[in-house]
Write a protein that holds these residues in place. Structure first.
Motif, mmCIF file in Angstrom:
data_model
loop_
_atom_site.group_PDB
_atom_site.id
_atom_site.type_symbol
_atom_site.label_atom_id
_atom_site.label_comp_id
_atom_site.label_asym_id
_atom_site.label_seq_id
_atom_site.Cartn_x
_atom_site.Cartn_y
_atom_site.Cartn_z
ATOM 1 N N ARG A 1 -2.290 11.534 18.059
ATOM 2 C CA ARG A 1 -3.335 10.534 17.852
ATOM 3 C C ARG A 1 -4.330 10.990 16.783
ATOM 4 O O ARG A 1 -4.799 10.197 15.981
ATOM 5 C CB ARG A 1 -4.090 10.272 19.158
ATOM 6 N N ASP A 2 -4.641 12.273 16.789
ATOM 7 C CA ASP A 2 -5.575 12.803 15.788
ATOM 8 C C ASP A 2 -4.947 12.790 14.395
ATOM 9 O O ASP A 2 -5.594 12.427 13.421
ATOM 10 C CB ASP A 2 -5.981 14.225 16.169
ATOM 11 N N VAL A 3 -3.675 13.179 14.321
ATOM 12 C CA VAL A 3 -2.994 13.223 13.019
ATOM 13 C C VAL A 3 -2.913 11.834 12.405
ATOM 14 O O VAL A 3 -3.244 11.637 11.228
ATOM 15 C CB VAL A 3 -1.589 13.839 13.151
ATOM 16 N N VAL A 4 -2.470 10.851 13.176
ATOM 17 C CA VAL A 4 -2.314 9.503 12.610
ATOM 18 C C VAL A 4 -3.666 8.899 12.262
ATOM 19 O O VAL A 4 -3.785 8.123 11.306
ATOM 20 C CB VAL A 4 -1.517 8.576 13.554
ATOM 21 N N SER A 5 -4.706 9.257 13.007
ATOM 22 C CA SER A 5 -6.045 8.768 12.701
ATOM 23 C C SER A 5 -6.528 9.314 11.357
ATOM 24 O O SER A 5 -7.102 8.578 10.545
ATOM 25 C CB SER A 5 -7.019 9.177 13.815
ATOM 26 N N ARG A 6 -6.279 10.584 11.104
ATOM 27 C CA ARG A 6 -6.671 11.178 9.823
ATOM 28 C C ARG A 6 -5.806 10.631 8.682
ATOM 29 O O ARG A 6 -6.281 10.457 7.563
ATOM 30 C CB ARG A 6 -6.567 12.697 9.894
ATOM 31 N N ALA A 7 -4.533 10.373 8.971
ATOM 32 C CA ALA A 7 -3.662 9.792 7.942
ATOM 33 C C ALA A 7 -4.196 8.431 7.514
ATOM 34 O O ALA A 7 -4.244 8.110 6.320
ATOM 35 C CB ALA A 7 -2.239 9.661 8.475
ATOM 36 N N ARG A 8 -4.600 7.643 8.482
ATOM 37 C CA ARG A 8 -5.185 6.342 8.159
ATOM 38 C C ARG A 8 -6.518 6.521 7.407
ATOM 39 O O ARG A 8 -6.836 5.777 6.493
ATOM 40 C CB ARG A 8 -5.404 5.552 9.462
ATOM 41 N N GLU A 9 -7.271 7.567 7.784
ATOM 42 C CA GLU A 9 -8.581 7.809 7.164
ATOM 43 C C GLU A 9 -8.467 8.090 5.674
ATOM 44 O O GLU A 9 -9.220 7.545 4.861
ATOM 45 C CB GLU A 9 -9.250 8.997 7.868
ATOM 46 N N VAL A 10 -7.524 8.969 5.290
ATOM 47 C CA VAL A 10 -7.433 9.360 3.880
ATOM 48 C C VAL A 10 -6.914 8.221 3.006
ATOM 49 O O VAL A 10 -7.056 8.262 1.779
ATOM 50 C CB VAL A 10 -6.548 10.611 3.691
ATOM 51 N N MET A 11 -6.334 7.199 3.627
ATOM 52 C CA MET A 11 -5.799 6.080 2.860
ATOM 53 C C MET A 11 -6.798 4.932 2.716
ATOM 54 O O MET A 11 -6.490 3.923 2.074
ATOM 55 C CB MET A 11 -4.509 5.577 3.510
ATOM 56 N N GLY A 12 -7.988 5.106 3.313
ATOM 57 C CA GLY A 12 -8.979 4.049 3.199
ATOM 58 C C GLY A 12 -8.461 2.729 3.750
ATOM 59 O O GLY A 12 -7.727 2.680 4.726
ATOM 60 N N GLY A 13 -8.820 1.636 3.087
ATOM 61 C CA GLY A 13 -8.396 0.316 3.540
ATOM 62 C C GLY A 13 -6.892 0.132 3.530
ATOM 63 O O GLY A 13 -6.340 -0.606 4.357
ATOM 64 N N ASN A 14 -6.208 0.807 2.606
ATOM 65 C CA ASN A 14 -4.751 0.680 2.548
ATOM 66 C C ASN A 14 -4.070 1.240 3.791
ATOM 67 O O ASN A 14 -2.896 0.958 4.041
ATOM 68 C CB ASN A 14 -4.221 1.396 1.307
ATOM 69 N N GLY A 15 -4.800 2.022 4.560
ATOM 70 C CA GLY A 15 -4.218 2.609 5.760
ATOM 71 C C GLY A 15 -3.845 1.603 6.823
ATOM 72 O O GLY A 15 -3.079 1.929 7.740
ATOM 73 N N ILE A 16 -4.362 0.382 6.748
ATOM 74 C CA ILE A 16 -4.016 -0.622 7.759
ATOM 75 C C ILE A 16 -2.935 -1.577 7.270
ATOM 76 O O ILE A 16 -2.601 -2.543 7.969
ATOM 77 C CB ILE A 16 -5.261 -1.410 8.218
ATOM 78 N N LEU A 17 -2.389 -1.324 6.087
ATOM 79 C CA LEU A 17 -1.309 -2.160 5.560
ATOM 80 C C LEU A 17 0.049 -1.532 5.871
ATOM 81 O O LEU A 17 0.259 -0.335 5.656
ATOM 82 C CB LEU A 17 -1.453 -2.331 4.045
ATOM 83 N N LEU A 18 0.989 -2.342 6.345
ATOM 84 C CA LEU A 18 2.313 -1.830 6.693
ATOM 85 C C LEU A 18 3.019 -1.178 5.513
ATOM 86 O O LEU A 18 3.760 -0.208 5.674
ATOM 87 C CB LEU A 18 3.186 -2.968 7.241
ATOM 88 N N GLN A 19 2.807 -1.708 4.304
ATOM 89 C CA GLN A 19 3.572 -1.245 3.152
ATOM 90 C C GLN A 19 3.339 0.227 2.838
ATOM 91 O O GLN A 19 4.156 0.860 2.170
ATOM 92 C CB GLN A 19 3.223 -2.088 1.922
ATOM 93 N N TYR A 20 2.244 0.802 3.339
ATOM 94 C CA TYR A 20 1.963 2.209 3.065
ATOM 95 C C TYR A 20 2.470 3.139 4.169
ATOM 96 O O TYR A 20 2.251 4.347 4.121
ATOM 97 C CB TYR A 20 0.464 2.410 2.833
ATOM 98 N N ASN A 21 3.138 2.563 5.176
ATOM 99 C CA ASN A 21 3.898 3.334 6.166
ATOM 100 C C ASN A 21 3.065 4.314 6.989
ATOM 101 O O ASN A 21 3.548 5.395 7.363
ATOM 102 C CB ASN A 21 5.050 4.091 5.488
#
Length: 453
Positions: free
Chosen positions: A397-417
Motif C-alpha cells: 500500500r505504501d509503495v503504490v501510494s508513492r508510485a502514484r505520488e511521483v506521477m502527479g495527476g497522471n498517476g490516476i490515469l490507467l494509461q500510465y499503469n
C-alpha cells in the motif's frame, strides 16, 4: 615505424586538413594548448572525444541503469531452469496480457481468449506431483505469482484461485477418484475452479461461524446458504463449497458442479479493485451434492486451514508483484517526465520517494523468498504465512501510494499503469485474511496467548 612511413602518414593527414577551418579555429583558441591537452588524454578519453566529435559536437544521451525491481539480485539464487521459466512467464505477461489489461479492467470483464495461451505455459498446479502437474518448488510458484502480479494483480488472482485454492483443495483433501477426475483437466485449464468460503456476513469468523449448512440425506448432501466474493465463480466448472455439517458441527468441503440444481451465481458489480476478477455471490437453495462429490479428507476447518496456509504465502508474493509493477512503472515515468527543463528523477524529493519504494520492495522480496524456502523445507507454519501476508500487503500500500505520488495527476490515469496497482493493492490487503486477523495469528504464536474471541 620507418622514416618514410611517417612521412607518408603526415602527407596523408595534411591532404585531409581543411586549412581554412584550421585558421578559423586558431583565431578562437590556442591550438598549441589544445594539442597539449589532447596528447595527455588516455585511450578511453580519446575514444569518448572522437564519438562526441562524430556526433557533430552534440553530447550523447545519458545511458541510464536498467529498470529492475530485484535490487538484491535474488533471481541469481534460482537455477537456470527456474530463471528460464520466470522469463517465459514474464514474456507472456508483457506481450499477451499487458496490451489488453487496461481495457478489460475498465470494463470489468475477463479476457477469456488468454486462457488457452496461459495453458500453453504448463504452469497450473505448479507444485503438485502427478496429474500432469509440473512438480516444481514452492519458491518457483511464488516467483510466478510475482511475475503475474507485476503486470496485473487480477490475472494473478485468477490463476491463484485456479491453481492454488481450487486445485489445492482437491489435491490435498480429495479422494484418488476426485483427483483423477478433476486435476488433469484443471491443470490444462480445460476446467475452471472456484473456492467458496467467505459469506455475506462471515469473513474472518469462518472457522466457527459458517452459516452455510450441509445436511446428510442418504448418499447425498443438501446445501443451503450463501457465499460472497468468490473469484471465478461466474464461469467455474466446479466450486469448492465449504459448509457446516448440521449433525456434527464440523466444516466440510463439497465439489459443486456447474449447473447443479439449486446453485445460483450472480456477478458482483461496481468493484473498485481487481475488476477483471469475476467475483460471484453464490446462493445455494436445497442444492443436492452426492457423497462422492464430498472432499473425502476434509473433515474440519483445520483441513480448510491447510489449504489457506499454502495459498496465503502466494498472496504475499502477489503483493510483492503488485509493488514491483508500481515501482518499475513509476521509475520509468520519472526518468521520462521533464519539469523545469530536466527529468523529475533528477530531483531530490523524487529520488527519496523512489528509494523508499525500493527499500520496502526489497524487504518484501527477501521475506517471501525465505518464506517459500521454509515451505519447501516443510517448515511453514500459519504464523510464518500470516506475518508475510501482513507485512507485504501493508508495505505494498505504501509503495503504490508513492508510485502514484511521483506521477502527479497522471498517476490516476490507467494509461500510465499505476492507477490499477493503487486500487488492486486494496483488495490484496484484505483477502485471504485481514491484517487484524493475521496479526492475531502471529501474536498468538509469539506470546502464547490467543486474543481471538
Amino acid at each position: 615505424m620507418s622514416f618514410f612511413r611517417k612521412i607518408k602518414q603526415a602527407w596523408h593527414l595534411y591532404q585531409h586538413i581543411d586549412i581554412d577551418a584550421l585558421n578559423r579555429l586558431a583565431a578562437k583558441v590556442d591550438l598549441g594548448a589544445v594539442m597539449q591537452h589532447v596528447s595527455n588524454l588516455d585511450d578511453k578519453q580519446l575514444q569518448g572525444l572522437m564519438k562526441m566529435l562524430a556526433a557533430n559536437g552534440k553530447p550523447r544521451k545519458k545511458e541510464l541503469p536498467p529498470i529492475n525491481g530485484d535490487f538484491y539480485h535474488l533471481d541469481e539464487l534460482l537455477t537456470e531452469e527456474e530463471r528460464a521459466l520466470q522469463r517465459k512467464v514474464r514474456s507472456f505477461m508483457e506481450t499477451e496480457v499487458q496490451p489488453l489489461v487496461n481495457k478489460y479492467w475498465l470494463r470489468a470483464e475477463f479476457p477469456f481468449e488468454l486462457v488457452p495461451k496461459l495453458a500453453e505455459l504448463d504452469i497450473c498446479g505448479v507444485t503438485y506431483k502427478g496429474y500432469g502437474c509440473p512438480g516444481k518448488s514452492n519458491l518457483m510458484e511464488g516467483i510466478l505469482a510475482m511475475e503475474m502480479a507485476r503486470v496485473d494483480a487480477s490475472f494473478a488472482t485468477f490463476f491463484g484461485v485456479q491453481s492454488g485454492l481450487a486445485m489445492g483443495s482437491i489435491y490435498m483433501l480429495g479422494s484418488d477418484e476426485q483427483k483423477q477426475e478433476w486435476l488433469p483437466d484443471m491443470q490444462q485449464l480445460k476446467l475452471i475452479g472456484a473456492f467458496g468460503l467467505t459469506e455475506p456476513e462471515v469473513g474472518s469468523g469462518a472457522a466457527g461461524g459458517l452459516t452455510t449448512t450441509a445436511k446428510r440425506n442418504g448418499d447425498s448432501w443438501v446445501l443451503n446458504g450463501q457465499k460472497k466474493w468468490i473469484g471465478n465463480a461466474t464461469f467455474a466448472d466446479v466450486i469448492i463449497i465449504w459448509a457446516r455439517d448440521v449433525d456434527d458441527n464440523n466444516v466440510k468441503g463439497f465439489l459443486v458442479r456447474k449447473n447443479t440444481p439449486g446453485l445460483q451465481v450472480d456477478k458482483m458489480e461496481d468493484k473498485m479493485a481487481l475488476r477483471i476478477v469475476q467475483n460471484g455471490l453464490i446462493t445455494l437453495t436445497n442444492c443436492t451434492v452426492t457423497e462422492s462429490d464430498r472432499l473425502q479428507q476434509a473433515n474440519s476447518f483445520k483441513d480448510t486451514a491447510r489449504v489457506l496456509r499454502m495459498t496465503r504465502a502466494g498472496v504475499a508474493w502477489e503483493a510483492v508483484g503488485c509493488a514491483r509493477g508500481a515501482y518499475e512503472n513509476a521509475l520509468h515515468y520519472t526518468r521520462e517526465r521533464k519539469q523545469f527543463g530536466k527529468p523529475i528523477a533528477s530531483f531530490q524529493l523524487m529520488q527519496n520517494h523512489l528509494v523508499e519504494m525500493l527499500s520496502n520492495l526489497t524487504a518484501m522480496q527477501t521475506m517471501v523468498f525465505r518464506l517459500s524456502q521454509l515451505q519447501d523445507e516443510n517448515k511453514l507454519t500459519d504464523e510464518h504465512a500470516s506475518l508475510a501476508k501482513v507485512f507485504c500487503t501493508l508495505r505494498t500500500r505504501d509503495v503504490v501510494s508513492r508510485a502514484r505520488e511521483v506521477m502527479g495527476g497522471n498517476g490516476i490515469l490507467l494509461q500510465y499503469n499505476v492507477a490499477r496497482f493503487v486500487a488492486d493493492a486494496e483488495a490484496i490487503y484484505s483477502y485471504e485474511g485481514t491484517k487484524e486477523i493475521n496479526s492475531l495469528i502471529v501474536g498468538r504464536a509469539i506470546t502464547g496467548f490467543s486474543a481471538f474471541v
